[in-house]
Enzyme design. Sequence first.
Site, mmCIF file in Angstrom:
data_model
loop_
_atom_site.group_PDB
_atom_site.id
_atom_site.type_symbol
_atom_site.label_atom_id
_atom_site.label_comp_id
_atom_site.label_asym_id
_atom_site.label_seq_id
_atom_site.Cartn_x
_atom_site.Cartn_y
_atom_site.Cartn_z
ATOM 1 N N SER A 176 -44.139 44.009 15.838
ATOM 2 C CA SER A 176 -44.795 43.298 14.743
ATOM 3 C C SER A 176 -46.246 43.054 15.110
ATOM 4 C CB SER A 176 -44.100 41.960 14.471
ATOM 5 O OG SER A 176 -44.871 41.155 13.602
ATOM 6 N N TYR A 189 -40.515 33.557 17.181
ATOM 7 C CA TYR A 189 -40.655 34.962 16.799
ATOM 8 C C TYR A 189 -41.888 35.590 17.442
ATOM 9 C CZ TYR A 189 -40.928 39.114 13.816
ATOM 10 O OH TYR A 189 -40.991 40.415 13.352
#
Length: 279
Positions: A176, A189
Site C-alpha cells: 500500500s 495498518y
Amino acid sequence: MMDVKMLCCAVLFPLQILLCVLKAAARRLMPHKRRDLGVDVVLITGGGRGIGRHLAKEFAKQGAKKIILWGRTEKCLRETCEEISLTGTECHYFVCDVGNREEVYEQAKVVREKVGDVTILVNNAAVVHGKSLMNSDDDALLKTQHINTLGQFWTTKAFLPRMLELRHGHVVCINSILSLSSIPGAIDYCTSKASAYAFMESLTLGLLDCPGVDCTTILPFHTDTEMFQGMRVRFPQLFPPLNPEMVAHRTVDAVRTNTAFVVLPWTMHFLVILKRSAF
C-alpha cells in the site's frame, strides 16, 4: 596496503553509481521482454475475493500454467476457483490463514504434494482493522500484524528456498502507498504495511545475486474493494479509488517485465515527496 584499497574503493564507487544509473536508464528506454507464464505455478494469498480474485483471473488470462488460491473463507475460494477453471486454467484452492504460522507451513507442504512447486508467490492477503489504536484490543492488533506482516515472512520462508533451488521464481507483495506515507487513524495498518515494505526492499536487494529469482512490490492507493468500503478521501475528485482490475493487470505486467516497485497511480509519487518535505 589497506589505504590503497580504500582509495581504490573511494575512486571506483562514484563510477559504479554512474554505471548503475546508466543501466537503469537504458532498461527504461529499451522495450521490455515479457516473461512467459506458461510454466509457472502461481499461489495467491487472499485469493478468494477483492484484488486477489482479479489477480487470479489476470494470471490465468495471461497464460499461467496453474493457479492456487489461499484464503480463510472457503465459499469465496470455491467460487473463484470454479470461475478460473471455466477459462481452461487448472486451479486449486486451500483454506489457509496466513496469520497462523503452523497452518502456513502445513498447507505449503500439502500444495507441494498435490499441485507441485510454486514459482510465483503473490502475498496479497491483508486486513484493515478500522479502529483507532486506543479503541482496539490487543488480539485484533496482533491479528493485523500477523496477516499483513508476519504472514509474508512465513509464506516466503515456505516457498522461496525451492525457487532458489530451481533458479526460477518470483515473490510479489501487494502492499500500500500508506507504507510510505502514513495517515492518522490507521496506525496498525500503516505500521504493518511499512514493515512489509522494508521486508520486500531488503529481500529484493538480497536476491540481486540470485539468478532467476526476483521480487515485485505493488504500492497502490486505496482500491475500490470490499476491504476499503467506507474509507473517505479528503479530495475524492483528485484521488479516486483505483479499479481492482487495473491493479491486477499492472501487477501481472510488472511480474512479466520484472519490475521491482510499482506505485499506483503514478501521482502518488508526489504525495510521498510532499510528506517527506513536510517534516
